[in-house]
Design a protein around this motif. Structure first.
Motif, PDB file in Angstrom:
ATOM      1  N   ASN A 277       1.563  15.715 -12.633  1.00 44.91           N
ATOM      2  CA  ASN A 277       0.446  16.382 -13.310  1.00 44.91           C
ATOM      3  C   ASN A 277       0.321  17.835 -12.872  1.00 44.91           C
ATOM      4  OD1 ASN A 277      -0.282  14.109 -14.745  1.00 44.91           O
ATOM      5  ND2 ASN A 277      -1.741  13.387 -13.207  1.00 44.91           N
TER       6      ASN A 277
ATOM      7  N   LYS B  82       0.835  -1.202   0.000  1.00 47.05           N
ATOM      8  CA  LYS B  82       0.000   0.000   0.000  1.00 47.05           C
ATOM      9  C   LYS B  82       0.873   1.256   0.000  1.00 47.05           C
ATOM     10  CE  LYS B  82      -3.801   2.285   2.463  1.00 47.05           C
ATOM     11  NZ  LYS B  82      -3.154   3.610   2.463  1.00 47.05           N
TER      12      LYS B  82
ATOM     13  N   ALA C 198       3.549   5.954  -5.513  1.00 45.66           N
ATOM     14  CA  ALA C 198       3.394   6.056  -6.970  1.00 45.66           C
ATOM     15  C   ALA C 198       2.276   7.025  -7.339  1.00 45.66           C
ATOM     16  CB  ALA C 198       3.112   4.678  -7.558  1.00 45.66           C
ATOM     17  N   THR C 199       1.157   6.968  -6.600  1.00 43.45           N
ATOM     18  CA  THR C 199       0.042   7.885  -6.850  1.00 43.45           C
ATOM     19  C   THR C 199       0.450   9.326  -6.574  1.00 43.45           C
ATOM     20  OG1 THR C 199      -1.564   6.172  -6.278  1.00 43.45           O
ATOM     21  CG2 THR C 199      -2.328   8.448  -6.198  1.00 43.45           C
ATOM     22  N   ALA C 200       1.177   9.531  -5.476  1.00 42.12           N
ATOM     23  CA  ALA C 200       1.632  10.880  -5.123  1.00 42.12           C
ATOM     24  C   ALA C 200       2.583  11.431  -6.189  1.00 42.12           C
ATOM     25  CB  ALA C 200       2.319  10.855  -3.761  1.00 42.12           C
TER      26      ALA C 200
ATOM     27  N   SER D  40       2.688  10.598  -9.383  1.00 41.22           N
ATOM     28  CA  SER D  40       1.908  10.895 -10.589  1.00 41.22           C
ATOM     29  C   SER D  40       1.134  12.204 -10.433  1.00 41.22           C
ATOM     30  CB  SER D  40       0.951   9.738 -10.866  1.00 41.22           C
ATOM     31  OG  SER D  40       0.130  10.018 -11.974  1.00 41.22           O
ATOM     32  N   SER D  41       0.521  12.392  -9.270  1.00 40.57           N
ATOM     33  CA  SER D  41      -0.240  13.619  -9.016  1.00 40.57           C
ATOM     34  C   SER D  41       0.674  14.841  -9.020  1.00 40.57           C
ATOM     35  CB  SER D  41      -0.975  13.518  -7.674  1.00 40.57           C
ATOM     36  OG  SER D  41      -1.883  12.440  -7.670  1.00 40.57           O
TER      37      SER D  41
ATOM     38  N   ARG E 178       3.882   1.560  -1.284  1.00 36.62           N
ATOM     39  CA  ARG E 178       4.420   1.735  -2.638  1.00 36.62           C
ATOM     40  C   ARG E 178       3.368   2.352  -3.573  1.00 36.62           C
ATOM     41  NH1 ARG E 178       6.940  -3.702  -2.188  1.00 36.62           N
ATOM     42  NH2 ARG E 178       9.145  -3.416  -1.767  1.00 36.62           N
ATOM     43  N   ALA E 179       2.137   1.849  -3.468  1.00 31.25           N
ATOM     44  CA  ALA E 179       1.058   2.360  -4.323  1.00 31.25           C
ATOM     45  C   ALA E 179       0.780   3.829  -4.016  1.00 31.25           C
ATOM     46  CB  ALA E 179      -0.207   1.525  -4.120  1.00 31.25           C
ATOM     47  N   ASP E 180       0.795   4.183  -2.737  1.00 27.49           N
ATOM     48  CA  ASP E 180       0.554   5.578  -2.337  1.00 27.49           C
ATOM     49  C   ASP E 180       1.654   6.500  -2.860  1.00 27.49           C
ATOM     50  OD1 ASP E 180      -1.742   4.823  -1.051  1.00 27.49           O
ATOM     51  OD2 ASP E 180      -0.870   4.829   0.966  1.00 27.49           O
TER      52      ASP E 180
END
Length: 332
Positions: free
Chosen positions: A223, A209, A215-217, A219-220, A211-213
């Motif tokens: 952007n 979780k 990666a999301t951060a 990407s955001s 790692r996923a967080d």
């Protein structure tokens, strides 16, 4: 002054040396771990983990000696309670904690144990046939009954809250139902690395979780940086490409005769000229008529294969007279 055995001095110095040598060290409870299982854990984790079982007062002395070289390591003293072992590793604290936790195994409750969490018995059938065991379950506070030749649990029930003392009757009933509320294994109380003490509440993170967080951060953040034009080594190539595409779009819209768009502008102008010419064919000069003729011929050539295919299908279809004669031959 009381005599201190030489082996104790030696033991303290050996443990202090372990504490100095490894980058990650800590203390772990070995309460209720059977000797064979402790030996199995040692064998399975020997590549990553050193376990040294020592008397608590000797561990404290070793921590005080090692504190001269490793600041803050003495804080581990506050976590020593009951049978304790020193653990040492070259893995980071989070990897080590996860590996140790994976080696834990379920264990049954015993009379007098303290419930580590709420213990719940779920509603549903059991594998037991009717008999005295129904009374055993009921005495343990489990709502058991007989239904269709089997013992069933009539409703989901919390039979012990976290911190409750487990009775003899409940311990037996839970074992029969194969409910094992405890885990047996090394219980890490704290790990030290680079002056920081990590306790289980900090170590028990979900790595996937996390790692996923991250990666999301990331990407955001990318952007956002692109949208506000924030310059970084990662965003500059994307921003330049975006600016280039936007500049081309403006140049096309404003008909700016730049070398990168001139071919598109000429093609668009040519198409618009032909469309306008088709609206007034009587006023065209010979050159335009010839050009329009070429366009019409190209369109006719494109339609010709379709017309030929339709004609072929018509020729292959039998005429009405042929169809009737065929029917006559069929029925005599």
């Amino acid at each position: 002054m009381a005599h201190v055995a030489k082996w104790k001095y030696k033991e303290v110095e050996e443990v202090a040396e372990i504490l100095r040598k490894y980058p990650v060290v800590g203390v772990a409870s070995i309460f209720k771990i059977p000797a064979p299982q402790l030996q199995s854990i040692r064998s399975e984790l020997k590549e990553h983990l050193l376990i040294r079982v020592v008397k608590n007062n000797l561990i404290r002395l070793a921590l005080e000696k090692a504190a001269a070289d490793k600041k803050g390591i003495e804080k581990l003293e506050d976590l020593i309670d009951g049978p304790t072992a020193i653990v040492a590793s070259d893995l980071n604290p989070f990897q080590l904690y996860r590996i140790v936790m994976q080696k834990k195994s379920p264990a049954p409750a015993k009379a007098g144990d303290i419930a580590p969490h709420d213990i719940v018995v779920k509603e549903g059938p059991t594998s037991f046939k009717p008999g005295p065991i129904v009374g055993d379950f009921q005495r343990a506070g489990i709502p058991a009954a007989i239904d269709k030749g089997k013992i069933v649990i009539r409703k989901t029930t919390t039979v012990a809250k976290k911190g409750d003392k487990i009775s003899h009757e409940l311990a037996l009933a839970l074992s029969k139902l194969e409910i094992y509320p405890f885990e047996v294994g090394l219980d890490i109380k704290g790990l030290w690395e680079d002056g920081i003490l990590f306790t289980p509440d900090a170590l028990s993170v979900d790595i996937d979780k996390l790692r996923a967080d991250v990666a999301t951060a990331a990407s955001s953040a990318m952007n956002l940086a692109i949208n506000i034009g924030y310059l970084t080594p990662e965003t500059v190539p994307i921003l330049l490409s975006k600016a280039h595409m936007e500049a081309l779009a403006v140049a096309l819209y404003a008909a700016v005769p730049e070398k990168e768009v001139i071919a598109v502008l000429l093609s668009r102008a040519h198409g618009q000229m032909l469309a306008l010419a088709s609206l007034a064919p009587d006023v065209l000069d010979e050159e335009l008529k010839s050009l329009m003729g070429e366009v019409s011929m190209s369109a006719s050539e494109a339609e010709a294969p379709e017309e030929a295919e339709e004609k072929k299908e018509e020729e292959e279809a039998p005429s009405e007279e042929e169809a009737l004669s065929g029917l006559g031959a069929l029925f005599g």
